[in-house]
Scaffold this active site. Structure first.
Site, PDB file in Angstrom:
ATOM      1  CE  LYS A   1      -4.370   0.416   2.490  1.00  0.00           C
ATOM      2  NZ  LYS A   1      -4.886   0.478   3.867  1.00  0.00           N
TER       3      LYS A   1
HETATM    4  C1  E4P Z   1      -8.257   1.435   3.833  1.00  0.00           C
HETATM    5  O1  E4P Z   1      -7.487   0.630   3.370  1.00  0.00           O
HETATM    6  C2  E4P Z   1      -8.109   2.051   5.156  1.00  0.00           C
HETATM    7  O2  E4P Z   1      -7.477   1.145   6.014  1.00  0.00           O
HETATM    8  C3  E4P Z   1      -9.402   2.405   5.822  1.00  0.00           C
HETATM    9  O3  E4P Z   1     -10.527   2.019   5.103  1.00  0.00           O
HETATM   10  C4  E4P Z   1      -9.428   3.711   6.519  1.00  0.00           C
HETATM   11  O4  E4P Z   1     -10.695   3.967   7.027  1.00  0.00           O
HETATM   12  P1  E4P Z   1     -11.031   4.946   8.230  1.00  0.00           P
HETATM   13  O5  E4P Z   1     -11.491   6.231   7.644  1.00  0.00           O
HETATM   14  O6  E4P Z   1     -12.121   4.245   8.971  1.00  0.00           O
HETATM   15  O7  E4P Z   1      -9.774   5.072   9.054  1.00  0.00           O
END
Ligand code: E4P
Length: 221
Positions: free
Chosen positions: A83
């Site tokens: 990522k």
């Molecule tokens: C995506 O890969 C992220 O880990 C995640 O969806 C972030 O979401 P949040 O806004 O709940 O932190």
């Protein structure tokens, strides 16, 4: 539509994986911090537990650092997706890692233009954060609709991974649009599973079966 779990919590991952509901996992440094312990061990165990793609995030902000971290993360298992953040450095790292056969999920996407650039850089996934857009007074689902339309126009192979999902209606809307993947906090997946009419219906069926058993003490299924 694939369902990923958006968590580093091993108990939840194992529970839903045993039900056959988990097509992959997304993690990030905040989710790892929430679980505490040794993040490397946690990431390794997640990669071992789940067959599908597991996104593990780099923490470097420079291209070379991201590439270095991405190569190391990839050694955790064949199902690792690196990522990278949606920055100029992140997109360059995406292009290079992809050219080495290491798949990339470009994270922190908040606009159609950012999604187009992720696809051009060769990302396997792009992650638009819909809940955070909603929190900001914008329409997260509308962004998914727009990215989907544009990706269809040009037959981009990058998959739309709907992230920052807050509730089951986000999932329904993303599915109606045709998003490739939704990544869900375990509590949202739990809410998708439950319906009060299911619980009431089951309670009544079992009560009626008990009545039958009183009349026919030896019956069994
Ligand atoms: C995506 O890969 C992220 O880990 C995640 O969806 C972030 O979401 P949040 O806004 O709940 O932190």
């Amino acid at each position: 539509m694939k369902i990923f779990l958006d968590t580093a919590n091993l108990a939840s991952i194992k529970m839903y994986n045993d039900m056959g509901l988990v097509d992959g996992i997304t993690t990030n440094p905040s989710l790892l911090a929430k679980e505490g312990g040794d993040p490397q061990k946690t990431m390794e165990e997640i990669v071992r537990t789940v067959k599908g793609d597991v996104s593990l995030e780099v923490v470097s902000t420079e291209t070379l650092g991201m590439i270095d971290e991405g190569r190391r993360l990839q050694k955790y298992g064949k199902n690792v997706v690196v990522k990278c953040p949606l920055t100029a450095e992140g997109l360059k790292a995406c292009k290079i890692l992809t050219s080495e056969g290491i798949p990339v999920n470009v994270t922190l996407c908040f606009s159609v233009n950012q999604a187009i650039l992720s696809a051009k850089a060769g990302a396997k996934y792009v992650s638009p954060f819909i809940g955070r857009l909603d929190d900001n007074g914008q329409d997260g689902i509308h962004l998914i609709r727009e990215i989907h339309e544009v990706f269809q126009n040009y037959k981009f192979s990058t998959q739309i991974l709907v992230a920052s999902v807050r509730h089951p209606m986000h999932v329904v809307e993303a599915a109606k649009i045709g998003a490739d993947v939704v990544t869900l906090p375990p509590d949202v997946l739990g809410k998708m599973l439950k319906h009060p009419l299911t619980d009431i219906g089951l309670k009544n069926f079992l009560a009626d079966w008990e009545k039958l058993k009183k009349e026919n003490p030896n019956i069994r299924i």
